[in-house]
Design a protein around this motif. Structure first.
Motif, mmCIF file in Angstrom:
data_model
loop_
_atom_site.group_PDB
_atom_site.id
_atom_site.type_symbol
_atom_site.label_atom_id
_atom_site.label_comp_id
_atom_site.label_asym_id
_atom_site.label_seq_id
_atom_site.Cartn_x
_atom_site.Cartn_y
_atom_site.Cartn_z
ATOM 1 N N VAL A 235 6.017 -4.621 -6.775
ATOM 2 C CA VAL A 235 5.882 -3.983 -8.084
ATOM 3 C C VAL A 235 4.609 -3.147 -8.103
ATOM 4 N N ALA A 236 4.715 -1.913 -8.542
ATOM 5 C CA ALA A 236 3.550 -1.038 -8.663
ATOM 6 C C ALA A 236 3.635 -0.276 -9.980
ATOM 7 N N GLU A 237 2.490 -0.065 -10.607
ATOM 8 C CA GLU A 237 2.442 0.692 -11.850
ATOM 9 C C GLU A 237 1.358 1.750 -11.751
ATOM 10 N N ALA A 238 1.592 2.877 -12.397
ATOM 11 C CA ALA A 238 0.627 3.970 -12.391
ATOM 12 C C ALA A 238 0.770 4.774 -13.675
ATOM 13 N N ASN A 239 -0.274 5.533 -13.993
ATOM 14 C CA ASN A 239 -0.197 6.418 -15.157
ATOM 15 C C ASN A 239 -0.741 7.793 -14.804
ATOM 16 N N ALA A 240 -0.765 8.670 -15.784
ATOM 17 C CA ALA A 240 -1.188 10.052 -15.547
ATOM 18 C C ALA A 240 -2.693 10.171 -15.356
ATOM 19 N N LYS A 241 -3.429 9.077 -15.571
ATOM 20 C CA LYS A 241 -4.893 9.107 -15.455
ATOM 21 C C LYS A 241 -5.385 8.657 -14.076
ATOM 22 N N GLY A 242 -4.447 8.313 -13.179
ATOM 23 C CA GLY A 242 -4.841 7.856 -11.850
ATOM 24 C C GLY A 242 -5.140 6.379 -11.770
ATOM 25 N N GLU A 243 -4.762 5.635 -12.801
ATOM 26 C CA GLU A 243 -4.985 4.184 -12.818
ATOM 27 C C GLU A 243 -3.754 3.484 -12.247
ATOM 28 N N VAL A 244 -3.973 2.598 -11.294
ATOM 29 C CA VAL A 244 -2.851 1.958 -10.600
ATOM 30 C C VAL A 244 -3.094 0.457 -10.447
ATOM 31 N N ARG A 245 -2.005 -0.276 -10.221
ATOM 32 C CA ARG A 245 -2.075 -1.694 -9.893
ATOM 33 C C ARG A 245 -0.770 -2.071 -9.214
ATOM 34 N N ALA A 246 -0.772 -3.160 -8.436
ATOM 35 C CA ALA A 246 0.436 -3.559 -7.703
ATOM 36 C C ALA A 246 0.328 -5.000 -7.239
ATOM 37 N N TYR A 247 1.488 -5.594 -6.938
ATOM 38 C CA TYR A 247 1.522 -6.921 -6.335
ATOM 39 C C TYR A 247 2.848 -7.104 -5.614
ATOM 40 N N VAL A 248 2.930 -8.129 -4.785
ATOM 41 C CA VAL A 248 4.183 -8.523 -4.133
ATOM 42 C C VAL A 248 4.409 -10.001 -4.416
ATOM 43 N N GLY B 193 0.801 -1.217 0.000
ATOM 44 C CA GLY B 193 0.000 0.000 0.000
ATOM 45 C C GLY B 193 0.831 1.264 0.000
ATOM 46 N N ARG B 194 1.928 1.255 0.750
ATOM 47 C CA ARG B 194 2.810 2.423 0.757
ATOM 48 C C ARG B 194 3.420 2.641 -0.625
ATOM 49 N N THR B 195 3.871 1.548 -1.245
ATOM 50 C CA THR B 195 4.490 1.649 -2.569
ATOM 51 C C THR B 195 3.480 2.101 -3.614
ATOM 52 N N LEU B 196 2.279 1.532 -3.570
ATOM 53 C CA LEU B 196 1.243 1.906 -4.526
ATOM 54 C C LEU B 196 0.870 3.379 -4.377
ATOM 55 N N THR B 197 0.810 3.869 -3.128
ATOM 56 C CA THR B 197 0.457 5.266 -2.898
ATOM 57 C C THR B 197 1.487 6.201 -3.515
ATOM 58 N N VAL B 198 2.771 5.874 -3.348
ATOM 59 C CA VAL B 198 3.811 6.694 -3.976
ATOM 60 C C VAL B 198 3.682 6.638 -5.490
ATOM 61 N N SER B 199 3.432 5.458 -6.029
ATOM 62 C CA SER B 199 3.331 5.323 -7.487
ATOM 63 C C SER B 199 2.184 6.166 -8.028
ATOM 64 N N ALA B 200 1.057 6.219 -7.304
ATOM 65 C CA ALA B 200 -0.082 7.029 -7.745
ATOM 66 C C ALA B 200 0.298 8.504 -7.805
ATOM 67 N N MET B 201 0.999 8.981 -6.772
ATOM 68 C CA MET B 201 1.396 10.392 -6.750
ATOM 69 C C MET B 201 2.458 10.689 -7.797
ATOM 70 N N MET B 202 3.372 9.751 -8.034
ATOM 71 C CA MET B 202 4.366 9.950 -9.089
ATOM 72 C C MET B 202 3.698 9.920 -10.458
ATOM 73 N N GLY B 203 2.632 9.125 -10.575
ATOM 74 C CA GLY B 203 1.869 9.111 -11.823
ATOM 75 C C GLY B 203 1.267 10.472 -12.117
ATOM 76 N N ALA B 204 0.890 11.197 -11.055
ATOM 77 C CA ALA B 204 0.311 12.531 -11.220
ATOM 78 C C ALA B 204 1.340 13.541 -11.699
ATOM 79 N N MET B 205 2.616 13.180 -11.653
ATOM 80 C CA MET B 205 3.672 14.050 -12.161
ATOM 81 C C MET B 205 3.840 13.879 -13.664
ATOM 82 N N LEU B 206 3.159 12.886 -14.235
ATOM 83 C CA LEU B 206 3.245 12.608 -15.667
ATOM 84 C C LEU B 206 2.110 13.302 -16.412
ATOM 85 N N LYS B 207 2.027 13.077 -17.711
ATOM 86 C CA LYS B 207 0.954 13.675 -18.502
ATOM 87 C C LYS B 207 0.587 12.758 -19.660
ATOM 88 N N GLY B 208 -0.582 12.979 -20.212
ATOM 89 C CA GLY B 208 -1.035 12.230 -21.384
ATOM 90 C C GLY B 208 -1.043 10.727 -21.167
#
Length: 291
Positions: A77-90, A44-59
């Motif tokens: 592993v966590a993935e995010a994009n500029a649209k606020g879509e996220v996913r993660a696993y351990v 959850g901590r990793t996913l939260t950071v990834s979501a906020m870093m995703g907000a630093m992106l665009k398009g």
């Protein structure tokens, strides 16, 4: 209250900031993988950071985070994009320890401290941006604070937390913030931020008490101006058609060999835990369409 994040500035525009509530998304991933408490906190901590870093992106830009600390949880592993879509696993969702000496979930013990944090950003260029830094504590927030300083040369303060119900393992609260100093930030502003962060209770507790991302930033910054608000949602990019395309891409010879030797195929998505099963007729149908 749904999950969302905000982009903001503070101290007269000298700092930029992000804050997020990720409770529902972290709980969904926990439920999908039957995660134990300490594993949920690390993910959850990793996913939260990834979501906020995703907000630093665009398009259409997106990023991937991998944390390999050598601990029993394996890889995060966590993935995010500029649209606020996220996913993660351990790698190992069934990790839990007694609370540490601070009364918190022992994320550091689960993650380990012998390894690296990796960030890969697909910015639509010929080659993706790749950054990394050593893990300094395994607590995730401190590790990303160090990452921003050494890999992106951006002085930052990162605070993330996950509160888990010890009885049924459900995620009660999850979220965090990233504060970043812009060039020319006065020393007195830096001192105030350091003082405010030092006095701040656990982020997970603040969210559990009902504080919004806006209210959390107001605890850390002065003159907060919210620039945008974005919903955060869990979204996995896997699908049956994508798996069919992968099987099709194996080629006729390899797929025919799979049919003869195994008679079926099952593909497991690490992110959403979905399993796609293809019986013999389904594989034969795919093989028949290979030229």
């Amino acid at each position: 209250m749904s999950d969302y994040l905000i982009r903001a500035t503070g101290f007269g525009g000298h700092v930029r900031a992000f804050a997020a509530r990720t409770t529902e998304v972290v709980e969904e991933i926990r439920r999908r993988h039957d995660m134990w408490n300490t594993a949920s906190a690390a993910m959850g901590r990793t996913l939260t950071v990834s979501a906020m870093m995703g907000a630093m992106l665009k398009g259409e830009e997106h990023l991937s985070i991998k944390i390999k600390g050598g601990g029993p949880i394996g890889q995060i592993v966590a993935e995010a994009n500029a649209k606020g879509e996220v996913r993660a696993y351990v790698t190992n969702p069934h990790v839990h320890f007694e609370l540490n000496d601070k009364g918190k979930l022992d994320v550091s013990r689960a993650v380990g401290t012998e390894g690296f944090l990796y960030v890969v950003k697909d910015l639509g260029l010929r080659e993706p941006y790749q950054g990394s830094s050593p893990i300094v504590s395994g607590e995730i927030g401190e590790d990303f604070t160090y990452y921003f300083a050494v890999s992106e040369q951006t002085p930052s303060a990162v605070g993330v937390g996950v509160l888990v119900n010890p009885e049924d393992r459900a995620v009660i609260a999850a979220g965090g913030f990233i504060i970043q100093l812009l060039p020319g930030t006065p020393d007195e502003v830096i001192e105030k931020i350091e003082q405010h962060v030092a006095k701040l209770p656990q982020v997970s507790r603040l969210i559990g008490e009902g504080l919004s991302p806006e209210q959390i930033l107001e605890r850390v910054l002065e003159d907060v101006k919210v620039l945008s608000r974005q919903e955060i949602v869990f979204k996995c990019t896997c699908s049956e058609q994508k798996i069919r395309d992968i099987l099709h891409g194996l080629g006729k010879e390899e797929l025919t060999s799979m049919i003869e030797e195994q008679g079926e195929a099952e593909v497991h998505c690490h992110f959403c835990n979905q399993r796609y099963h293809f019986d013999k007729p389904a594989l034969q149908d795919i093989a028949s369409k290979i030229e």
